[in-house]
Design an enzyme around this catalytic site. Sequence first.
Site, PDB file in Angstrom:
ATOM      1  N   HIS A 264      -6.051  15.026   3.044  1.00 19.89           N
ATOM      2  CA  HIS A 264      -4.875  15.633   3.687  1.00 19.89           C
ATOM      3  C   HIS A 264      -5.298  16.839   4.541  1.00 19.89           C
ATOM      4  O   HIS A 264      -4.961  17.980   4.232  1.00 19.89           O
ATOM      5  CB  HIS A 264      -3.838  16.059   2.639  1.00 19.89           C
ATOM      6  CG  HIS A 264      -2.487  16.354   3.251  1.00 19.89           C
ATOM      7  ND1 HIS A 264      -1.309  16.232   2.561  1.00 19.89           N
ATOM      8  CD2 HIS A 264      -2.121  16.758   4.494  1.00 19.89           C
ATOM      9  CE1 HIS A 264      -0.293  16.561   3.337  1.00 19.89           C
ATOM     10  NE2 HIS A 264      -0.771  16.888   4.526  1.00 19.89           N
TER      11      HIS A 264
ATOM     12  N   ARG B  70       3.116  10.949   5.175  1.00 23.85           N
ATOM     13  CA  ARG B  70       3.172  11.322   3.767  1.00 23.85           C
ATOM     14  C   ARG B  70       2.791  10.101   2.942  1.00 23.85           C
ATOM     15  O   ARG B  70       3.167   8.969   3.294  1.00 23.85           O
ATOM     16  CB  ARG B  70       4.610  11.739   3.376  1.00 23.85           C
ATOM     17  CG  ARG B  70       5.017  13.112   3.806  1.00 23.85           C
ATOM     18  CD  ARG B  70       4.286  14.206   3.006  1.00 23.85           C
ATOM     19  NE  ARG B  70       4.667  15.545   3.402  1.00 23.85           N
ATOM     20  CZ  ARG B  70       4.015  16.300   4.300  1.00 23.85           C
ATOM     21  NH1 ARG B  70       2.951  15.822   4.911  1.00 23.85           N
ATOM     22  NH2 ARG B  70       4.425  17.523   4.574  1.00 23.85           N
TER      23      ARG B  70
ATOM     24  N   GLU C  99      -1.053  13.639  -4.425  1.00 21.74           N
ATOM     25  CA  GLU C  99      -2.253  14.425  -4.081  1.00 21.74           C
ATOM     26  C   GLU C  99      -2.481  15.531  -5.109  1.00 21.74           C
ATOM     27  O   GLU C  99      -1.513  16.106  -5.599  1.00 21.74           O
ATOM     28  CB  GLU C  99      -2.066  15.033  -2.685  1.00 21.74           C
ATOM     29  CG  GLU C  99      -2.006  13.958  -1.624  1.00 21.74           C
ATOM     30  CD  GLU C  99      -1.552  14.489  -0.275  1.00 21.74           C
ATOM     31  OE1 GLU C  99      -1.396  15.726  -0.119  1.00 21.74           O
ATOM     32  OE2 GLU C  99      -1.355  13.666   0.623  1.00 21.74           O
TER      33      GLU C  99
END
Length: 320
Positions: free
Chosen positions: A286, A239, A268
């Site tokens: 991601h 993360r 994000e």
Amino acid sequence: MSESSDGAKPCVLLIDPIPSWIVDRARDLFDLIVLPHEDERPAEFLDNVDRILGIAMPGFARVNAAMMALMPNLQIAACFGVGYDGIDVSYAKQHGIAVSNTPEVLTDCVADLGMALTLATLRKVVEGDRYVRAGRWRSEGILDLSHSPRGRCLGIVGLGRIGMELAKRAEAFGMTIAYYNRSERDDVPYPYHASAVALAEACDVLALTCPGGAATLNLINAEVLEALGPKGYLINIARGSVVDEAALVQALSAQSIAGAGLDVFADEPMVPEALFAFENVVLQPHQASATVETRTAMGNLTIDNLLAHFQGRLLPNKVA
Ligand code: 8YV
């Protein structure tokens, strides 16, 4: 099949993005309301908050206390992902809301991308691609030499399922493994280090595969990056919150680390623009679990957890 005792399909709020074929399957099984984003409040949602019994959500969606409080009859939040740090689990527990995730089905793909980022970063794969496309091979000659993973130590922060699979892949490329965890494991042959700083000092490539959330917030800070050193690389498939991004930009600017491969970011899809300037940084949107195969398996597992709940069975992947 998923009907409740009164014969109606349970009402489920699905937060996008989730693959369209999974949304179609969910629509067959549930009375589905689709939200484009967790912050959206369209009338279809606001007019039906009392009826919503379940949520299906991407791992990164922020389903916080305020969001859950809007739905007084919410019974389950089913996370489409292994990391469920987007859910306020303590609120869910206090209010008897079950929480599930999708472990295992994504382990291989996430570990694959971890290895791909390790190779891409050390071997300048993306930099080489840019070099060829820009005509620089022809005009400037060969690219600067890259580095072999062979003989280097991969330090894994968070040696769980994904970390173990990444270790297997790295060993196949001739790397040795060390790790840092909340506690030492007695079932692995790899040396344990008692802190992220100690692991960073001992390894050449520091790979993050730990959960996000408060316990790991900014775990990889300036001190850890300094310990990693000018020949060390950082790989993040965990993360974004695990890394102090300002400290990372600072370390890259000062060349006090050698490079980074990053699939995840603190905010994000906002990526610190300062990172765009570094040739030795490989950036991904991601996408570690984002293969058709894995996202299909994750989607089906998300639905399985919702179905199990509404049919009064044990959840296959209950986390709270
Ligand atoms: C997904 C993830 O990006 O599983 C996780 O924790 O981060 C990813 O697999 C996400 O959950 C997709 O919704």
